[in-house]
Design a protein around this motif. Structure first.
Motif, mmCIF file in Angstrom:
data_model
loop_
_atom_site.group_PDB
_atom_site.id
_atom_site.type_symbol
_atom_site.label_atom_id
_atom_site.label_comp_id
_atom_site.label_asym_id
_atom_site.label_seq_id
_atom_site.Cartn_x
_atom_site.Cartn_y
_atom_site.Cartn_z
ATOM 1 N N ALA A 165 20.164 44.476 28.384
ATOM 2 C CA ALA A 165 21.032 45.416 28.629
ATOM 3 C C ALA A 165 22.001 44.622 30.221
ATOM 4 N N ILE A 166 23.237 44.434 30.134
ATOM 5 C CA ILE A 166 23.723 44.166 31.037
ATOM 6 C C ILE A 166 25.195 45.202 31.868
ATOM 7 N N MET A 167 25.236 45.387 32.957
ATOM 8 C CA MET A 167 26.049 46.206 32.944
ATOM 9 C C MET A 167 27.063 45.471 34.263
ATOM 10 N N SER A 168 28.503 45.930 34.142
ATOM 11 C CA SER A 168 29.392 45.667 34.807
ATOM 12 C C SER A 168 30.318 46.203 35.522
ATOM 13 N N HIS A 169 30.330 46.538 36.571
ATOM 14 C CA HIS A 169 31.266 48.123 37.499
ATOM 15 C C HIS A 169 32.149 48.120 37.704
ATOM 16 N N PHE A 170 33.617 48.143 37.505
ATOM 17 C CA PHE A 170 34.729 47.427 38.189
ATOM 18 C C PHE A 170 34.765 46.052 39.000
ATOM 19 N N VAL A 171 34.216 45.598 38.332
ATOM 20 C CA VAL A 171 34.218 43.845 37.821
ATOM 21 C C VAL A 171 35.228 42.715 37.610
ATOM 22 N N ILE A 172 35.064 43.029 36.688
ATOM 23 C CA ILE A 172 35.748 41.714 36.363
ATOM 24 C C ILE A 172 37.666 41.887 35.729
ATOM 25 N N GLU A 173 37.993 43.154 36.609
ATOM 26 C CA GLU A 173 39.533 43.031 36.784
ATOM 27 C C GLU A 173 39.898 42.079 38.180
ATOM 28 N N HIS A 174 38.359 41.643 38.531
ATOM 29 C CA HIS A 174 38.643 41.092 39.768
ATOM 30 C C HIS A 174 38.404 39.323 39.792
ATOM 31 N N ALA A 176 38.684 35.391 37.894
ATOM 32 C CA ALA A 176 40.096 34.814 37.640
ATOM 33 C C ALA A 176 39.993 33.829 36.426
ATOM 34 N N ASP A 177 38.769 34.105 36.111
ATOM 35 C CA ASP A 177 38.479 33.432 34.392
ATOM 36 C C ASP A 177 37.591 34.788 33.801
ATOM 37 N N PRO A 178 38.147 35.647 33.769
ATOM 38 C CA PRO A 178 37.670 36.873 32.775
ATOM 39 C C PRO A 178 36.310 36.510 31.636
ATOM 40 N N VAL A 179 37.138 35.513 30.567
ATOM 41 C CA VAL A 179 36.412 34.817 29.125
ATOM 42 C C VAL A 179 35.328 34.246 29.964
ATOM 43 N N GLY A 180 35.121 33.081 31.279
ATOM 44 C CA GLY A 180 34.694 32.333 31.597
ATOM 45 C C GLY A 180 32.785 33.893 32.532
ATOM 46 N N PHE A 181 33.407 34.400 32.847
ATOM 47 C CA PHE A 181 32.643 35.478 33.313
ATOM 48 C C PHE A 181 31.672 36.117 31.875
ATOM 49 N N MET A 182 32.291 36.341 31.082
ATOM 50 C CA MET A 182 31.823 37.026 29.953
ATOM 51 C C MET A 182 30.749 36.188 28.933
ATOM 52 N N ARG A 183 31.466 34.939 29.135
ATOM 53 C CA ARG A 183 30.145 34.242 28.525
ATOM 54 C C ARG A 183 29.111 33.611 29.243
ATOM 55 N N ASP A 184 28.756 33.986 31.072
ATOM 56 C CA ASP A 184 28.200 33.586 31.659
ATOM 57 C C ASP A 184 26.878 34.550 31.421
ATOM 58 N N VAL A 185 27.508 36.004 31.179
ATOM 59 C CA VAL A 185 26.925 37.346 31.037
ATOM 60 C C VAL A 185 26.373 36.744 29.460
ATOM 61 N N ARG A 186 26.726 36.566 28.590
ATOM 62 C CA ARG A 186 26.282 36.631 27.487
ATOM 63 C C ARG A 186 24.738 35.780 27.366
ATOM 64 N N ALA A 187 25.123 34.537 28.623
ATOM 65 C CA ALA A 187 23.772 33.519 28.282
ATOM 66 C C ALA A 187 22.698 34.576 29.406
ATOM 67 N N ALA A 194 23.005 43.787 25.056
ATOM 68 C CA ALA A 194 24.153 45.082 25.199
ATOM 69 C C ALA A 194 24.525 44.211 26.362
ATOM 70 N N PHE A 195 26.308 44.761 26.228
ATOM 71 C CA PHE A 195 26.550 44.407 27.483
ATOM 72 C C PHE A 195 27.856 45.693 27.268
ATOM 73 N N LEU A 196 27.583 46.140 28.845
ATOM 74 C CA LEU A 196 28.622 47.504 29.260
ATOM 75 C C LEU A 196 29.160 46.977 30.201
ATOM 76 N N PHE A 197 30.697 47.260 30.656
ATOM 77 C CA PHE A 197 31.217 46.550 31.227
ATOM 78 C C PHE A 197 32.090 48.358 31.838
ATOM 79 N N SER A 198 33.137 48.044 32.604
ATOM 80 C CA SER A 198 34.146 49.183 33.201
ATOM 81 C C SER A 198 34.946 48.298 33.865
ATOM 82 N N ILE A 199 36.417 48.830 33.812
ATOM 83 C CA ILE A 199 37.520 48.427 34.104
ATOM 84 C C ILE A 199 38.630 49.527 34.274
#
Length: 383
Positions: A165-174, A176-187, A194-199
């Motif tokens: 699992a990976i979690m990322s709390h109140f990060v993705i809103e910051h 510039a490339d949110p889809v790229g960020f998610m792809r990095d997490v997926r890798a 599981a990927f848990l994030f809060s925004i």
């Protein structure tokens, strides 16, 4: 034209635009305008990049480092018991993730990683890992995260495909490339990891639309679109357990899909985003008029968080702000923009007006519940 950060569609002019100063989530002022663009294609809203964004997060964004035990109040019960934000996040993350025994979990964009630390107190079997784009937080990790499980600036190649699992709390809103960020997490996840994030949920907390370093203002439609593009299957969007935020759980799938958002849901999200932008346009205009009414008179601002700070950025040079009022005991006794922060009960007698810097969806009820703010001759100024 501006390209949408989620679907890549073209966006014309800004829906909301005000001149400098812009206000960040850490209550600092930037000499830059605030502009928000709304995408009709996927229901995403976004703001301009802030100046020198890498340096800002490396050395300027020092969240919760002002004291060892600094935290934010999440809720106060009727008997006065306080629930802190990271305690609530830890309990919520454990419930939503339902982690197996001995699971490896990475806090990606960890800052001090207090949420993960509290999760490991409840679940000593968990194997914690931390990563951040700044080294400022490393000292906070030393006593409970093994050195080999810490990373700054870049993630070790050996971590690829390893996490339950990976979690990322109140990060993705910051970012510039949110889809790229998610792809990095997926890798970094194992198959079906599981990927848990809060925004922030801008519909529940309209102030998020005006935060300069929140480059992304997600809707449920744009969350689903981004996850599909990044190679995830959406499992849960919880928008009730943490008011003002989405808590999202997704699972890694083998192939990304360029899934279009439902036209109806994207259209509804874009309409709602434009309405929030209209609110901020009207609030800016009203504040200009109110500033003229109280020019050079003594006033106080209720709220030393984002809304109150935004008000100060607009009126501070034109009126005499004698105090900020805030219920958070960790802020009381300090100064904000060089102005004392006081408990609401200590509203200075010389204040002729109280500018209300609270979420407008909750502000009137919060002020009405405090009799010491209802004194004769005190004007209430609302956004």
């Amino acid at each position: 034209m501006t390209a949408c950060r989620v679907c890549g569609g073209h966006i014309g002019s800004a829906t909301y635009e005000v001149p400098a100063p812009a206000l960040t989530s850490i209550m600092t002022l930037l000499d830059a305008p605030t502009r928000v663009f709304v995408c009709a294609g996927c229901g995403h809203a976004q703001s301009d990049d802030i100046p020198d964004i890498q340096a800002f997060y490396d050395t300027g964004y020092r969240i919760s480092l002002n004291s060892e035990n600094h935290d934010q109040i999440f809720a106060v019960s009727a008997d006065g018991a306080i629930t802190y934000r990271t305690d609530h996040q830890a309990a919520l993350a454990l419930r939503l993730l339902d982690l197996p025994e001995g699971a490896s979990i990475l806090d990606y964009g960890a800052a001090k990683a207090d949420t993960l630390r509290k999760m490991t107190v409840s679940r000593s079997d968990l194997r914690p890992y931390v990563f951040d784009v700044s080294s400022d937080y490393a000292a906070a990790w030393q006593s409970w995260v093994p050195q080999a499980a810490q990373a700054t600036y870049s993630v070790p190649d050996a971590w690829q495909g390893t996490f339950d699992a990976i979690m990322s709390h109140f990060v993705i809103e910051h970012v510039a490339d949110p889809v790229g960020f998610m792809r990095d997490v997926r890798a970094l996840l194992q198959p079906d990891g599981a990927f848990l994030f809060s925004i922030p949920d801008v519909a529940a907390n309209p102030g998020d639309m005006a935060v300069a370093d929140h480059l992304n203002h997600f809707s449920e439609a744009s969350i689903a679109y981004a996850l599909a593009c990044a190679g995830f299957r959406l499992q849960t969007i919880d928008k009730t357990s943490f008011p003002g935020a989405f808590f999202v759980v997704a699972r890694r799938i083998e192939m990304a899909t360029q899934s279009a958002a439902s036209s109806a849901s994207a259209e509804d999200a874009a309409k709602q985003a434009r309405e929030i932008c209209e609110f901020w346009d009207q609030a800016s205009g009203k504040l200009r008029d109110d500033t003229q009414n109280y020019a050079r008179r003594k006033v106080a601002i209720y709220g030393a968080g984002f809304y109150g700070s935004w008000i100060y950025g607009r009126i501070g040079g034109s009126v005499d702000v004698v105090a900020f009022l805030d219920r958070n005991a960790s802020l009381q006794g300090a100064t904000h923009f060089g102005i004392p922060v006081l408990p609401p009960e200590e509203l200075p007698t010389e204040a002729e007006a109280l500018f209300i810097g609270l979420n407008p969806l909750k502000a009137r009820a919060a002020i009405a519940a405090q009799p010491w703010l209802q004194r004769d001759g005190l004007d209430h100024v609302w956004l």
